[in-house]
Design a protein around this motif. Structure first.
Motif, PDB file in Angstrom:
ATOM      1  N   TYR A 144       0.978  -1.349   0.049  1.00 46.66           N
ATOM      2  CA  TYR A 144       0.104  -0.051   0.066  1.00 46.66           C
ATOM      3  C   TYR A 144       0.930   1.145  -0.042  1.00 46.66           C
ATOM      4  O   TYR A 144       0.582   2.226  -0.622  1.00 46.66           O
ATOM      5  N   LEU A 145       1.873   1.323   0.806  1.00 45.44           N
ATOM      6  CA  LEU A 145       2.830   2.197   0.689  1.00 45.44           C
ATOM      7  C   LEU A 145       3.553   2.540  -0.722  1.00 45.44           C
ATOM      8  O   LEU A 145       3.761   3.729  -1.064  1.00 45.44           O
ATOM      9  N   GLY A 146       4.069   1.453  -1.106  1.00 42.05           N
ATOM     10  CA  GLY A 146       4.470   1.642  -2.512  1.00 42.05           C
ATOM     11  C   GLY A 146       3.425   2.226  -3.352  1.00 42.05           C
ATOM     12  O   GLY A 146       4.114   3.217  -4.148  1.00 42.05           O
ATOM     13  N   TYR A 147       2.360   2.075  -3.239  1.00 48.18           N
ATOM     14  CA  TYR A 147       1.399   2.660  -4.435  1.00 48.18           C
ATOM     15  C   TYR A 147       1.152   4.075  -4.040  1.00 48.18           C
ATOM     16  O   TYR A 147       1.089   4.965  -4.950  1.00 48.18           O
ATOM     17  N   ALA A 148       1.096   4.436  -2.759  1.00 46.94           N
ATOM     18  CA  ALA A 148       0.943   5.884  -2.156  1.00 46.94           C
ATOM     19  C   ALA A 148       2.203   6.536  -2.494  1.00 46.94           C
ATOM     20  O   ALA A 148       1.944   7.627  -2.674  1.00 46.94           O
ATOM     21  N   ALA A 149       3.265   5.929  -2.492  1.00 49.99           N
ATOM     22  CA  ALA A 149       4.557   6.823  -2.592  1.00 49.99           C
ATOM     23  C   ALA A 149       4.678   7.101  -3.944  1.00 49.99           C
ATOM     24  O   ALA A 149       4.960   8.432  -4.347  1.00 49.99           O
ATOM     25  N   ILE A 150       4.208   6.177  -5.044  1.00 51.19           N
ATOM     26  CA  ILE A 150       4.107   6.274  -6.479  1.00 51.19           C
ATOM     27  C   ILE A 150       3.113   7.782  -6.764  1.00 51.19           C
ATOM     28  O   ILE A 150       3.474   8.653  -7.527  1.00 51.19           O
ATOM     29  N   ASP A 151       1.959   7.613  -5.915  1.00 50.40           N
ATOM     30  CA  ASP A 151       0.820   8.557  -6.426  1.00 50.40           C
ATOM     31  C   ASP A 151       1.504   9.778  -5.676  1.00 50.40           C
ATOM     32  O   ASP A 151       1.094  10.834  -6.537  1.00 50.40           O
ATOM     33  N   ALA A 152       2.029   9.874  -4.531  1.00 49.24           N
ATOM     34  CA  ALA A 152       2.597  11.005  -3.861  1.00 49.24           C
ATOM     35  C   ALA A 152       3.551  11.894  -4.775  1.00 49.24           C
ATOM     36  O   ALA A 152       3.581  13.137  -4.766  1.00 49.24           O
ATOM     37  N   ILE A 153       4.447  11.058  -5.680  1.00 42.23           N
ATOM     38  CA  ILE A 153       5.399  11.691  -6.232  1.00 42.23           C
ATOM     39  C   ILE A 153       4.660  12.420  -7.463  1.00 42.23           C
ATOM     40  O   ILE A 153       5.074  13.687  -7.893  1.00 42.23           O
ATOM     41  N   ASP A 154       3.561  11.659  -8.067  1.00 42.74           N
ATOM     42  CA  ASP A 154       2.772  12.419  -9.176  1.00 42.74           C
ATOM     43  C   ASP A 154       2.005  13.517  -8.466  1.00 42.74           C
ATOM     44  O   ASP A 154       2.046  14.555  -9.123  1.00 42.74           O
ATOM     45  N   TRP A 155       1.839  13.588  -7.190  1.00 42.57           N
ATOM     46  CA  TRP A 155       0.889  14.854  -6.680  1.00 42.57           C
ATOM     47  C   TRP A 155       1.774  15.833  -6.458  1.00 42.57           C
ATOM     48  O   TRP A 155       1.375  17.149  -6.657  1.00 42.57           O
ATOM     49  N   LEU A 156       3.075  15.456  -6.082  1.00 37.03           N
ATOM     50  CA  LEU A 156       4.118  16.820  -5.820  1.00 37.03           C
ATOM     51  C   LEU A 156       4.439  17.320  -7.135  1.00 37.03           C
ATOM     52  O   LEU A 156       4.332  18.692  -7.428  1.00 37.03           O
TER      53      LEU A 156
END
Length: 461
Positions: free
Chosen positions: A156-168
């Motif tokens: 879950y954290l791996g997916y969230a981290a990728i999503d967070a990079i896109d968010w940044l």
């Protein structure tokens, strides 16, 4: 799936060994949990309904595969009776005819169409808590549940981290990261809880493989960074405070000469530094300036909704009615402040508004009985980890909407149930050991009591 003949269940129970239980149970419950987290926290009507049905189905499937001879139901009866009483209390206003409700002085229910959904969600939460406790009881520890949730949290954290990079890249730090839930504060407390669970695995006793410790420590760092990116000040503060508590308890309760402060300090400082850096690069730094104003507004919110709960203190306005009650009670002075509130930002207060103070007290009584059982038992490390994560969620629920999100409720029930079941098993073993050391104590006390009653009856007045 693990099986055992029911006749052997009592012998294994007496020896303190793990009792038979389906080996897939923890994995299925964890899968359902993260599916809810990935689907917006199951925080909408269709999603929460599907989640409640899936959780109830999983509980039934597990119950059908667990041998029926367990003593768990006897040990857990008081909290279960209280939870059942709370569900019955919440259902009474919806089942009575309107004329009888008027006779009993019940308030008008502004959202009767939401009762079935909200009641089903509450029942599913109670079932999840119960089945987690049964699994923790039969295993004698919350280890399996904590490790499954922590391990799945890595994905879950791996997916969230990728999503967070896109968010940044898209937001240019102008907004707060809301994760897969869509609410920044709810996402923050989920990341905080996962960080605490990962930290618990990293600090686990020596039988935990080294690669698991390293992976858990890395996951903890990622979770803390994501928590900081949400800008949730309460989640960040609770993660740090409960992390310190976990470190202190690890050193105090576990005699491990290899786990010294000198070994723990570098990793701890690195995690805190990562969190501070992420906070400085995200909206947390800007939001910290008006913390006093926010604290005052939270107090005003609690006072406002406490006054509303006093209008229907016995039966409440009906399960699932908060949003409608909020709209119905707005005035020209409160409308600009509370018109869009879908939650009271205080879990006990919202429960009082919806099901009345007696319903709230039944739920609090059940939770109090569970915590009492945990407090008086000999806890292992995994129960301590679960309690630290629960403490973070509970703290957030006092000032925010954490326990309004079904996925976070499911996470809380799994962790609390696992710790409770392990405590009941530990307590039952302690009672058996005491009975073996003093086999005649109960009989002697009973005979002395009977003799005293007889003497009092024949004593001249």
């Amino acid at each position: 799936m693990k099986t055992a003949h029911p006749a052997n269940d009592g012998a294994r129970h007496a020896e303190g060994q793990p009792l038979a239980r389906p080996g897939w149970a923890e994995a299925v419950l964890t899968l359902l949990l993260y599916l809810q987290l990935a689907a917006g926290g199951a925080n909408d009507g269709p999603g929460s309904a599907l989640a409640a049905i899936a959780q109830a189905g999983a509980v039934i499937a597990i119950l059908l595969t667990v041998p029926p001879t367990s003593r768990f139901w006897h040990h857990a009866r008081v909290p279960l009776y209280l939870l059942a009483g709370a569900l019955v209390w919440a259902a009474i206003p919806a089942l009575l005819p309107a004329s009888l409700r008027d006779t009993l002085g019940m308030a008008e229910r502004p959202a009767p169409d939401l009762f079935v959904l909200e009641w089903s969600k509450a029942a599913a939460a109670a079932l999840t808590l119960t089945i987690a406790a049964l699994l923790g009881y039969r295993a004698g520890t919350a280890r399996a549940l904590v490790q499954w949730i922590a391990a799945a949290g890595v994905i879950y954290l791996g997916y969230a981290a990728i999503d967070a990079i896109d968010w940044l890249a898209d937001s240019q730090h102008g907004t707060r990261y809301a994760g897969t839930i869509g609410n920044t504060n709810a996402a923050g407390i989920v990341f905080a809880a996962i960080a605490l669970l990962g930290g618990g695995v990293a600090l686990a006793p020596e039988e935990t493989p080294r690669w698991q410790r390293i992976g858990a420590l890395a996951a903890t760092g990622v979770a803390l960074i994501l928590c900081a990116m949400t800008g949730s000040r309460s989640a960040i503060l609770l993660a740090v405070l409960l992390g310190v508590v976990m470190l202190a308890l690890r050193r105090r309760e576990v005699a491990d000469r290899h786990l010294t402060w000198r070994r723990m300090l570098p990793g701890t400082l690195l995690l805190v530094a990562l969190m501070i850096a992420a906070a400085m690069l995200t909206p947390v730094a800007n939001r910290s300036g008006y913390l006093p104003e926010d604290a005052a507004s939270r107090g005003a919110i609690i006072a406002h909704y406490a006054a509303i709960s006093a209008e229907a203190p016995i039966w409440g306005f009906g399960a699932g009615s908060f949003f409608a009650v909020n709209l119905h009670t707005l005035t020209s002075g409160t409308a600009p402040l509370y018109w869009n509130f879908g939650a009271a930002h205080n879990a006990p207060l919202q429960a009082a508004i919806e099901i009345g103070w007696p319903g709230l007290l039944l739920n609090l009584g059940a939770i109090g009985a569970i915590l009492f059982a945990i407090a008086r038992a000999r806890r292992d490390w995994w129960s301590t980890v679960a309690l630290c994560a629960i403490g973070a969620i509970a703290g957030s629920a006092m000032i925010d909407i954490a326990l309004n999100v079904p996925a976070i409720v499911a996470l809380t029930c799994l962790l609390l149930g696992g710790a409770w079941g392990a405590a009941l098993r530990s307590g039952s073993r302690a009672r058996r050991r005491q009975a073996q050391r003093h086999p005649h104590r109960d009989g002697r006390v009973r005979r002395d009591r009977e003799q005293a009653v007889t003497e009092a009856a024949v004593e001249p007045r």
